[in-house]
Design an enzyme around this catalytic site. Structure first.
Site, PDB file in Angstrom:
ATOM      1  N   ARG A   1       0.863  -1.178   0.000  1.00  0.00           N
ATOM      2  CA  ARG A   1       0.000   0.000   0.000  1.00  0.00           C
ATOM      3  C   ARG A   1       0.902   1.231   0.000  1.00  0.00           C
ATOM      4  O   ARG A   1       1.766   1.376   0.856  1.00  0.00           O
ATOM      5  CB  ARG A   1      -0.911  -0.002   1.228  1.00  0.00           C
ATOM      6  CG  ARG A   1      -1.768   1.252   1.412  1.00  0.00           C
ATOM      7  CD  ARG A   1      -2.731   1.448   0.235  1.00  0.00           C
ATOM      8  NE  ARG A   1      -3.757   2.435   0.518  1.00  0.00           N
ATOM      9  CZ  ARG A   1      -3.622   3.756   0.363  1.00  0.00           C
ATOM     10  NH1 ARG A   1      -2.474   4.253  -0.049  1.00  0.00           N
ATOM     11  NH2 ARG A   1      -4.627   4.565   0.626  1.00  0.00           N
TER      12      ARG A   1
ATOM     13  N   GLU B  18     -11.328   4.978  -5.493  1.00  0.00           N
ATOM     14  CA  GLU B  18     -11.592   3.541  -5.561  1.00  0.00           C
ATOM     15  C   GLU B  18     -11.938   3.095  -6.977  1.00  0.00           C
ATOM     16  O   GLU B  18     -12.522   3.848  -7.761  1.00  0.00           O
ATOM     17  CB  GLU B  18     -12.759   3.174  -4.635  1.00  0.00           C
ATOM     18  CG  GLU B  18     -12.526   3.462  -3.166  1.00  0.00           C
ATOM     19  CD  GLU B  18     -11.578   2.477  -2.509  1.00  0.00           C
ATOM     20  OE1 GLU B  18     -11.139   1.515  -3.176  1.00  0.00           O
ATOM     21  OE2 GLU B  18     -11.258   2.677  -1.330  1.00  0.00           O
TER      22      GLU B  18
ATOM     23  N   ARG C  72      -0.622  -5.265   4.927  1.00  0.00           N
ATOM     24  CA  ARG C  72       0.027  -4.816   3.693  1.00  0.00           C
ATOM     25  C   ARG C  72       1.297  -4.041   4.050  1.00  0.00           C
ATOM     26  O   ARG C  72       1.323  -3.296   5.029  1.00  0.00           O
ATOM     27  CB  ARG C  72      -0.910  -3.929   2.881  1.00  0.00           C
ATOM     28  CG  ARG C  72      -2.169  -4.623   2.403  1.00  0.00           C
ATOM     29  CD  ARG C  72      -3.081  -3.681   1.637  1.00  0.00           C
ATOM     30  NE  ARG C  72      -3.551  -2.573   2.444  1.00  0.00           N
ATOM     31  CZ  ARG C  72      -4.460  -1.672   2.053  1.00  0.00           C
ATOM     32  NH1 ARG C  72      -4.967  -1.745   0.824  1.00  0.00           N
ATOM     33  NH2 ARG C  72      -4.842  -0.696   2.851  1.00  0.00           N
TER      34      ARG C  72
END
Length: 273
Positions: free
Chosen positions: A75, A83, A125
């Site tokens: 990330r 999104e 992540r």
């Protein structure tokens, strides 16, 4: 074996001085390998990598999330892109553009990562600033092009100033999302249950400061406010200095019944108008 070991130890000893210059390597008639900062006609330039690990990008999920050849899901730190459509989420304006740019830039190419104080997020992540082999800072490039906004999560502040400078330039030039009507500033008086979702730019005048055991609030009204968590409060000037000021707050709005709150983590999330 002893000679080989001695050569390696010698190279390690001079390595700091050579990293800033070209390093030449050649083999003499006796098969011995030599290194120096100058070469002869048989010498070739060798690349010495001072500890940088490169990874192949296997997949681009969206504009700020990728997976690498070693299985890491990364990330991007310091930024957020809109999104793309998924199982439990709808597409947002600009999301596909950011993903397409990143995919064209990185997919099946090599990158290296730089971390900050926090190494992983709650989804396990890897959190990182991502660079290409030619040292292009991809997080920064996304912001420069108006494909991403700066998203600050203290204590991860390593590239805060260049990211904010890139965002100011993109906004002034009306690039990407800064020209998209979906992200135009919205007066707090117009905020309601039908238009509060997603990343917003809300504008209004701060009327008061309210403190509770868990948060401090800059209030536009009884129904709309800005929330400052105690962990971030030390980064802000005294909150009373915002009272009476016209501001634009940037972030995600949470709704509880008929009350709306935007949480901020850094003073850059609040722009004086």
């Amino acid at each position: 074996m002893m000679k080989s070991t001695k050569h390696c130890l010698w190279l390690l000893a001079i390595l700091p001085a050579l990293l800033s210059a070209e390093v030449y390597q050649w083999t003499d008639q006796q098969g011995r390998r030599h290194y120096a900062d100058h070469g002869n006609e048989n010498a070739k330039v060798v690349s010495i990598d001072p500890g940088v690990a490169y990874y192949r990008v296997e997949k681009v999920f969206d504009g700020d999330t990728i997976s690498l050849s070693d299985g890491q899901k990364v990330r991007f730190l310091g930024i957020n892109t809109p999104e793309v459509a998924g199982r439990n989420k709808s597409a947002e304006a600009g999301g596909e553009q950011a993903k397409a740019w990143l995919k064209n830039k990185l997919e099946h190419r090599k990158v290296f990562l730089q971390g900050d104080l926090e190494k992983q997020d709650k989804y396990q992540r890897t959190l990182a600033y991502v660079f290409t082999e030619d040292k292009e800072h991809i997080n920064l490039e996304l912001v420069k092009r108006g494909l991403a906004t700066v998203n600050i999560y203290p204590p991860n502040l390593k590239y805060l100033e260049p990211l904010l400078a890139a965002q100011r330039s993109a906004e002034q030039a009306k690039l990407g999302i800064w020209a998209d009507e979906a992200y135009a500033p919205l007066a707090v008086e117009l905020l309601d249950e039908n238009n509060y979702q997603g990343w917003k730019r809300l504008t209004g005048r701060i009327r008061a400061v309210k403190n509770t055991a868990k948060h401090s609030y800059l209030q536009f009204s009884d129904a709309v406010s800005i929330s400052v968590e105690p962990i971030s409060a030390g980064l802000f000037p005294p909150l009373e200095t915002y009272v009476g000021k016209d501001v634009e707050v940037r972030g995600w709005v949470k709704r509880s019944k008929q009350r709306f709150t935007t949480q901020v983590r850094h003073p850059a999330d609040i722009v004086l108008r």
